[in-house]
Design an enzyme around this catalytic site. Sequence first.
Site, PDB file in Angstrom:
ATOM      1  N   ARG A 160      27.479  60.903  42.860  1.00  0.00           N
ATOM      2  CA  ARG A 160      27.059  59.508  42.892  1.00  0.00           C
ATOM      3  C   ARG A 160      28.099  58.584  42.259  1.00  0.00           C
ATOM      4  O   ARG A 160      28.421  57.534  42.817  1.00  0.00           O
ATOM      5  CB  ARG A 160      25.718  59.347  42.174  1.00  0.00           C
ATOM      6  CG  ARG A 160      25.099  57.974  42.278  1.00  0.00           C
ATOM      7  CD  ARG A 160      24.566  57.713  43.672  1.00  0.00           C
ATOM      8  NE  ARG A 160      25.540  57.146  44.587  1.00  0.00           N
ATOM      9  CZ  ARG A 160      25.603  57.431  45.878  1.00  0.00           C
ATOM     10  NH1 ARG A 160      24.806  58.280  46.431  1.00  0.00           N
ATOM     11  NH2 ARG A 160      26.482  56.867  46.649  1.00  0.00           N
ATOM     12  N   LYS A 215      36.796  36.778  38.665  1.00  0.00           N
ATOM     13  CA  LYS A 215      35.382  36.991  38.973  1.00  0.00           C
ATOM     14  C   LYS A 215      35.161  38.444  39.414  1.00  0.00           C
ATOM     15  O   LYS A 215      34.814  38.737  40.555  1.00  0.00           O
ATOM     16  CB  LYS A 215      34.912  36.000  40.038  1.00  0.00           C
ATOM     17  CG  LYS A 215      34.973  34.561  39.558  1.00  0.00           C
ATOM     18  CD  LYS A 215      34.601  33.580  40.654  1.00  0.00           C
ATOM     19  CE  LYS A 215      34.712  32.135  40.167  1.00  0.00           C
ATOM     20  NZ  LYS A 215      34.412  31.152  41.235  1.00  0.00           N
ATOM     21  N   LYS A 269      41.951  24.333  33.572  1.00  0.00           N
ATOM     22  CA  LYS A 269      40.986  24.038  34.619  1.00  0.00           C
ATOM     23  C   LYS A 269      40.296  22.705  34.341  1.00  0.00           C
ATOM     24  O   LYS A 269      40.639  21.999  33.398  1.00  0.00           O
ATOM     25  CB  LYS A 269      40.000  25.195  34.736  1.00  0.00           C
ATOM     26  CG  LYS A 269      40.681  26.510  35.127  1.00  0.00           C
ATOM     27  CD  LYS A 269      39.740  27.684  35.104  1.00  0.00           C
ATOM     28  CE  LYS A 269      38.747  27.627  36.250  1.00  0.00           C
ATOM     29  NZ  LYS A 269      39.385  27.796  37.568  1.00  0.00           N
ATOM     30  N   GLU A 326      44.778  23.227  37.347  1.00  0.00           N
ATOM     31  CA  GLU A 326      43.871  22.987  38.474  1.00  0.00           C
ATOM     32  C   GLU A 326      43.497  21.505  38.545  1.00  0.00           C
ATOM     33  O   GLU A 326      43.174  20.898  37.527  1.00  0.00           O
ATOM     34  CB  GLU A 326      42.607  23.822  38.290  1.00  0.00           C
ATOM     35  CG  GLU A 326      41.497  23.509  39.278  1.00  0.00           C
ATOM     36  CD  GLU A 326      40.179  24.121  38.848  1.00  0.00           C
ATOM     37  OE1 GLU A 326      39.986  25.320  39.118  1.00  0.00           O
ATOM     38  OE2 GLU A 326      39.360  23.416  38.227  1.00  0.00           O
ATOM     39  N   ASP A 378      41.783  22.450  44.143  1.00  0.00           N
ATOM     40  CA  ASP A 378      40.479  23.091  44.208  1.00  0.00           C
ATOM     41  C   ASP A 378      39.514  22.299  45.084  1.00  0.00           C
ATOM     42  O   ASP A 378      39.266  21.113  44.860  1.00  0.00           O
ATOM     43  CB  ASP A 378      39.905  23.222  42.795  1.00  0.00           C
ATOM     44  CG  ASP A 378      38.620  24.004  42.770  1.00  0.00           C
ATOM     45  OD1 ASP A 378      38.550  25.052  43.434  1.00  0.00           O
ATOM     46  OD2 ASP A 378      37.672  23.562  42.086  1.00  0.00           O
TER      47      ASP A 378
END
Length: 311
Positions: free
Chosen positions: A123, A158, A190, A223, A244
């Site tokens: 598994r 992410k 960002k 960004e 973005d």
Amino acid sequence: MSTTAPATASTASPAPATVQFPEPMPVPDRVINAIVAAALAEDNPAGDLTGNVLIPAGATATADVVAREPGICAGLSVFAAAMKLTDPQLVVSPALADGQSFAAGDVLATVTGAARSLLAGERVGLNLLQRLSGIATLTRGFVLQAAGHRARIVDTRKTTPGLRALERYAVRAGGGHNHRDNLSDAVMAKDNHLALLGTGAELTAALVAARARLGHTVHFEVEIDRLEQLDAVLAAGVDTIMLDNFTLVDLAEGVRRIGGAALVEASGNVRLDTVAAIAATGVDIISSGALTHSVRALDLGLDLRITGAAA
């Protein structure tokens, strides 16, 4: 190596028939072993109760990892680690290399040894191989859609906590590239950072001051989410400017205004049906969190047959 895109829901058409992909940079064995050992400890903390009561201790078996659908392979060394850490006497024989395509029904690897051990490691080995191959397959679809343009397809942070090294390897196996590896790897300002730094000349000054504190090898990316921010950031001399959630028209305008003074990254609204048009704007990089956070594991199975009974 030369490979073609498998005909799955994870890849879209039209796409070039053949594209050359380099062998992916491997993950160190110590990293693989640490991740796999933790997964095995979670799944098998005190022995496989089912296998121990049903399978004779001396029974041996051979098992094939068989694809139930087409895709791109990634994670054979991870699968092998799951088997070898379960039982060092298991023998794992890969049938192809990571980054290669396979069809439904193809055998990806064969394992021989103690039947109990095969079942105990099944598994964890399959879970990781299925997920990594899913990432590689999806990435390959993006790469093929963007082929013919300069843009690299890259991942983001992410990723699944604890699996970043493996998931980013799978992106490489699919023909993609990696963004910064972690928060210590590069500077990336960002929207929430810029909100604290002001606008116009004030923003430029803040970015220049930050750059002065960095070593000469540190990459600096900023960004922005609208063209009105571009001049202030461009004046700071950063290495990469991320546009973005820009429209295609604004992406092309951003590329024109930056004019090679920095790398241009496009992010947001990146899907298989949009990535070709984004690449056509002339950006250098296209980043997508979906490569790792929204991927579907491929359907792979372990077909086992007993080859030796208990003595």
